[in-house]
Design an enzyme around this catalytic site. Structure first.
Site, short mmCIF file in Angstrom:
data_model
loop_
_atom_site.label_atom_id
_atom_site.label_comp_id
_atom_site.label_asym_id
_atom_site.label_seq_id
_atom_site.Cartn_x
_atom_site.Cartn_y
_atom_site.Cartn_z
N SER A 106 2.09 0.69 -4.99
CA SER A 106 2.09 1.47 -3.75
C SER A 106 2.18 0.51 -2.58
CB SER A 106 0.82 2.31 -3.62
OG SER A 106 0.74 2.87 -2.31
N TYR A 129 -7.97 2.97 -3.75
CA TYR A 129 -6.61 3.10 -4.26
C TYR A 129 -5.81 1.82 -4.02
CZ TYR A 129 -1.91 5.06 -4.86
OH TYR A 129 -0.61 5.29 -5.27
#
Length: 248
Positions: A143, A157
Site C-alpha cells: 500500500s 496498517y
C-alpha cells in the site's frame, strides 16, 4: 522483442475473489495463465471470478481459505500445485484493513493485521518456493501508505505493509540465484468496495493524487501482470507505486 505472455503458467492469487485480487486473476488468465485464488466468505463473487477465468479457456480453482490461518495459506499453495500441475506465480494480495487511533486498537486488531498482512505472505512464499522452478515470480501487494502517511489512524496498517518491503528485498536477494524474482506493488486509492471512487473521502484523497483520480483495479492488475511475465525477468526486489502520483 518479447511478448509478456503467460501461456503455460500457473498462478495463485490470495484474496482473489473481489477488488484488486479479482482484477489480477482476470488479467493473468487473459494473458494465458491458469489461475487459482483464495477467498474467505463470498462464494458468489468467487464463482463470478472463476467463471471469468474459464470463459477465457483457462483453468480456475477457487479455494476458500482464511489468510489468518497459516495452515490454510500453505494448503492453498500446495493444492494449487497439485490440481494445476505446477506453480509459477504467487500474488500475495489478501489483506486486513483495520484502522483507528492507536490508543483504540487492541491486540486482537494487531494480531489479525500481522497474521494476514505479514505472516500470510511469508508462509505462502515459503510454501511456493518449494514448487517453483527458475522463472518463478512472487509479487506482494502492499500500500502506498507505507511510504506516505497523510491521514491519521493508519499506523497499524502502514506498519504491516511496510514489513513487505523487507520481505520483498530479502527474498529477492535469496531467490535470485534460483532465477525467481520477488517484487512489491504499492497501490494507491483504488475503486473497490472498501474504498469506492465516489465515497465520502474521495475528493480529499484525489486532492493528494497527482493524476487527480482513483485507479481502476485493472490498472494495478496490469502492473502485476507485467511483473509476472517474461519481460520483467531482470527486475527483483523492486517496489512499484501504482498510485497516480500520491507519493511524489
Amino acid at each position: 522483442m518479447t511478448t509478456n505472455t503467460l501461456e503455460g503458467k500457473v498462478a495463485l492469487v490470495t484474496g482473489g475473489g473481489r477488488g484488486i485480487g479479482a482484477a489480477v486473476v482476470r488479467r493473468l488468465a487473459a494473458q494465458g495463465a491458469d489461475v487459482a485464488f483464495t477467498f474467505q466468505h463470498d462464494e458468489g463473487r468467487a464463482k463470478e471470478t472463476a467463471d471469468a477465468v474459464t470463459a477465457t479457456g483457462r483453468r480456475a480453482v477457487a479455494i476458500q481459505a482464511d489468510s489468518a490461518d497459516p495452515a490454510a495459506v500453505a494448503g492453498a499453495v500446495d493444492r494449487t500445485a497439485a490440481e494445476l500441475g505446477r506453480l509459477d506465480i504467487l500474488v500475495n494480495n489478501a489483506g486486513a484493513f483495520l484502522l483507528g487511533p492507536i490508543e483504540e486498537l487492541g491486540l486482537e486488531a494487531f494480531e489479525e493485521t500481522v497474521a494476514v498482512n505479514v505472516r500470510a505472505p511469508f508462509v505462502a512464499s515459503q510454501a511456493a518456493v518449494r514448487h517453483m522452478a527458475a522463472g518463478g515470480r512472487i509479487i506482494n501487494i502492499g500500500s502506498n501508505v507505507a511510504e506516505r502517511a497523510v491521514f491519521p489512524g493508519f499506523s497499524l496498517y502502514a506498519m504491516s505493509k511496510t514489513a513487505l518491503v523487507g520481505l520483498t528485498k530479502s527474498l529477492g536477494r535469496e531467490l535470485g540465484p534460483r532465477a525467481i524474482t520477488v517484487n512489491l506493488v504499492h497501490p494507491g486509492a483504488t475503486d473497490t468496495d472498501l474504498n469506492p471512487a465516489d465515497g465520502p473521502n474521495a475528493a480529499t484523497i484525489n486532492g493528494f493524487t497527482a493524476l487527480g483520480h482513483y485507479a481502476d483495479p485493472a490498472d494495478v492488475a496490469a502492473t502485476v501482470a507485467f511483473l509476472a511475465g517474461p519481460d520483467s525477468r531482470y527486475i527483483t526486489g523492486a517496489t512499484v507505486n501504482v498510485d497516480g502520483g500520491f507519493t511524489i
